[in-house]
Design an enzyme around this catalytic site. Structure first.
Site, PDB file in Angstrom:
ATOM      1  N   SER A   1       0.787  -1.245   0.000  1.00 33.19           N
ATOM      2  CA  SER A   1       0.000   0.000   0.000  1.00 33.19           C
ATOM      3  C   SER A   1       0.810   1.281   0.000  1.00 33.19           C
ATOM      4  O   SER A   1       0.233   2.361  -0.158  1.00 33.19           O
ATOM      5  CB  SER A   1      -0.951   0.018   1.193  1.00 33.19           C
ATOM      6  OG  SER A   1      -2.049  -0.793   0.901  1.00 33.19           O
TER       7      SER A   1
ATOM      8  N   TYR B   1      -3.996   3.975   8.022  1.00 37.04           N
ATOM      9  CA  TYR B   1      -5.364   3.416   8.146  1.00 37.04           C
ATOM     10  C   TYR B   1      -6.041   3.890   9.423  1.00 37.04           C
ATOM     11  O   TYR B   1      -5.929   5.043   9.785  1.00 37.04           O
ATOM     12  CB  TYR B   1      -5.323   1.888   8.074  1.00 37.04           C
ATOM     13  CG  TYR B   1      -4.574   1.377   6.887  1.00 37.04           C
ATOM     14  CD1 TYR B   1      -4.997   1.692   5.605  1.00 37.04           C
ATOM     15  CD2 TYR B   1      -3.435   0.614   7.031  1.00 37.04           C
ATOM     16  CE1 TYR B   1      -4.312   1.232   4.498  1.00 37.04           C
ATOM     17  CE2 TYR B   1      -2.744   0.147   5.930  1.00 37.04           C
ATOM     18  CZ  TYR B   1      -3.197   0.463   4.669  1.00 37.04           C
ATOM     19  OH  TYR B   1      -2.528   0.017   3.598  1.00 37.04           O
TER      20      TYR B   1
ATOM     21  N   LYS C   1       0.156   3.455  -2.871  1.00 37.73           N
ATOM     22  CA  LYS C   1      -1.041   4.308  -2.966  1.00 37.73           C
ATOM     23  C   LYS C   1      -0.669   5.791  -3.042  1.00 37.73           C
ATOM     24  O   LYS C   1      -1.396   6.580  -3.650  1.00 37.73           O
ATOM     25  CB  LYS C   1      -1.981   4.044  -1.777  1.00 37.73           C
ATOM     26  CG  LYS C   1      -2.637   2.631  -1.836  1.00 37.73           C
ATOM     27  CD  LYS C   1      -3.488   2.356  -0.608  1.00 37.73           C
ATOM     28  CE  LYS C   1      -4.431   1.168  -0.743  1.00 37.73           C
ATOM     29  NZ  LYS C   1      -3.859  -0.148  -0.636  1.00 37.73           N
TER      30      LYS C   1
ATOM     31  N   TYR D   1      -3.603  -1.774 -10.313  1.00 38.34           N
ATOM     32  CA  TYR D   1      -3.434  -1.752  -8.852  1.00 38.34           C
ATOM     33  C   TYR D   1      -2.533  -2.911  -8.384  1.00 38.34           C
ATOM     34  O   TYR D   1      -1.629  -2.716  -7.570  1.00 38.34           O
ATOM     35  CB  TYR D   1      -4.824  -1.815  -8.208  1.00 38.34           C
ATOM     36  CG  TYR D   1      -4.842  -1.950  -6.713  1.00 38.34           C
ATOM     37  CD1 TYR D   1      -4.654  -0.838  -5.885  1.00 38.34           C
ATOM     38  CD2 TYR D   1      -5.047  -3.189  -6.112  1.00 38.34           C
ATOM     39  CE1 TYR D   1      -4.677  -0.975  -4.500  1.00 38.34           C
ATOM     40  CE2 TYR D   1      -5.077  -3.324  -4.734  1.00 38.34           C
ATOM     41  CZ  TYR D   1      -4.886  -2.214  -3.934  1.00 38.34           C
ATOM     42  OH  TYR D   1      -4.909  -2.344  -2.562  1.00 38.34           O
TER      43      TYR D   1
ATOM     44  N   VAL E   1       1.095  -3.623   3.844  1.00 45.89           N
ATOM     45  CA  VAL E   1       1.008  -4.875   4.606  1.00 45.89           C
ATOM     46  C   VAL E   1       2.233  -5.782   4.462  1.00 45.89           C
ATOM     47  O   VAL E   1       2.306  -6.838   5.076  1.00 45.89           O
ATOM     48  CB  VAL E   1      -0.271  -5.691   4.281  1.00 45.89           C
ATOM     49  CG1 VAL E   1      -1.513  -4.953   4.714  1.00 45.89           C
ATOM     50  CG2 VAL E   1      -0.322  -6.070   2.807  1.00 45.89           C
TER      51      VAL E   1
HETATM   52  N1  GLN Z   1      -2.181  -6.098  -1.564  1.00 45.85           N
HETATM   53  C1  GLN Z   1      -2.901  -5.538  -0.454  1.00 45.85           C
HETATM   54  C2  GLN Z   1      -4.368  -5.439  -0.803  1.00 45.85           C
HETATM   55  O1  GLN Z   1      -4.689  -4.953  -1.864  1.00 45.85           O
HETATM   56  C3  GLN Z   1      -2.368  -4.189  -0.116  1.00 45.85           C
HETATM   57  C4  GLN Z   1      -3.054  -3.620   1.052  1.00 45.85           C
HETATM   58  C5  GLN Z   1      -2.128  -2.985   2.036  1.00 45.85           C
HETATM   59  O2  GLN Z   1      -0.904  -2.958   1.934  1.00 45.85           O
HETATM   60  N2  GLN Z   1      -2.742  -2.533   3.094  1.00 45.85           N
HETATM   61  O3  GLN Z   1      -5.186  -5.811  -0.023  1.00 45.85           O
END
Ligand code: GLN
Length: 314
Positions: free
Chosen positions: A65, A245, A68, A193, A263
């Site tokens: 993420s 988050y 993003k 994505y 994550v």
């Molecule tokens: N690959 C993870 C997802 O799309 C990325 C989410 C994250 O890093 N929080 O759920």
């Protein structure tokens, strides 16, 4: 104030490592297993261009993420703030990053913000290009410039795992198709994505992204501005309110500078006008943030007086 040296960073790593025990490694990611639990690495790149690293800073992990924020930068570059925030909100959210119910609780035509999965998928769909390939290449070229690293690789293995475990993200995308939020097909938005999530980086690469934000859109090598500073202000504000988050409030209080987690255990931090921080620490909390990495970020903030809202001595 603590002096910033590599010896200090090594000590900070040792102090933060025990926090890994409260986290879990995300086993959905290829080659992620229990043996990675104690990995912890950090790089700091100052605005003067000095780079200091400690711990497992050579270890490469997928961006997940942290991608993003790059997606948001490109969408802002392509469409400007007004258009981007017609598609996605700018409000923090108290639910988990892949929440489905939130899609109906704020505004049925937009996700809360670009830092949660739904918001990032909708934002990725905005990135201009003739094909997924072409749009990913724009993303990748931009990232290579920001990190000054032409050797960056997208992991095919991680990408395939993203696709194989995509039921949740697919359902978010289909919901957004039903409300007219997605400007591309579900497949095009997700394919981009997944690729964005799969680029492998080490703590130095993550720190370079932070430094880029801290320097208002310039890398330390060139004085060329790759993106106008007003877009980066937006990105940093959104990182501050939503980048960690549903722990973003906690990090605003305890670290006091914009951060974005993934994550895989990655964290990018930006201290405007001062430095960028990159952390890797694969053991994550249920909310998706590196536990040892988060402890390290908070320690650095205290010791190096990085809190933008004021420090003990002032
Ligand atoms: N690959 C993870 C997802 O799309 C990325 C989410 C994250 O890093 N929080 O759920």
């Amino acid at each position: 104030m603590q002096k910033l040296t590599e010896e200090y960073l090594e000590d900070a790593i040792e102090d933060s490592k025990p926090y890994a025990s409260s986290g879990k490694v995300n086993m959905d990611l290829p080659n992620f297993d229990e043996t990675m639990k104690d990995l912890l690495g950090v790089t700091i790149i100052t605005n003067e261009g000095e780079s200091l690293s400690a711990g497992d800073h050579h270890h490469y992990i997928p961006m997940q993420s942290t991608s993003k924020i790059i997606g948001l930068m490109l969408a802002l570059q392509d469409f400007g703030k007004d258009r981007v925030f017609q598609t996605v909100g700018m409000e923090p959210m108290g639910d988990f990053f892949n929440s489905i119910s939130q899609l109906e609780s704020y505004d049925t035509s937009k996700p809360f913000n670009p830092m949660i999965n739904a918001g990032a998928i909708a934002t990725a769909a905005l990135i201009k290009g003739k094909s997924v390939e072409n749009r990913f290449n724009r993303y990748f070229d931009f990232l290579k410039k920001i990190t000054n690293n032409n050797e960056l690789q997208m992991s095919e293995e991680v990408y395939q795992a993203e696709r194989a475990n995509s039921a949740r993200n697919r359902s978010l995308a289909y919901f957004m198709q039903s409300t007219g939020t997605l400007v591309t097909s579900v497949d095009d938005a997700l394919e981009l994505y997944f690729r964005m999530n799969s680029v492998m980086m080490c703590s130095e690469d993550f720190a370079r992204v932070g430094a880029f934000l801290a320097r208002g859109g310039m890398t330390s090598e060139s004085e060329e501005r790759l993106i106008p500073p007003h877009h980066l202000r937006t990105v940093k504000a959104i990182m501050m309110t939503s980048g960690m988050y549903n722990s973003s409030g906690h990090y605003a209080v305890e670290a006091g500078f914009p951060c974005k987690s993934g994550v895989s255990g990655s964290i990018i931090g930006a201290i405007p006008g001062r430095m960028g921080v990159g952390v890797i620490g694969p053991a994550i909390s249920p909310k998706g943030n590196s536990t040892a990495g988060g402890a390290l970020i908070k320690k650095l903030s205290q010791d190096l007086e990085l809190n933008m809202f004021g420090v003990e001595n002032t």
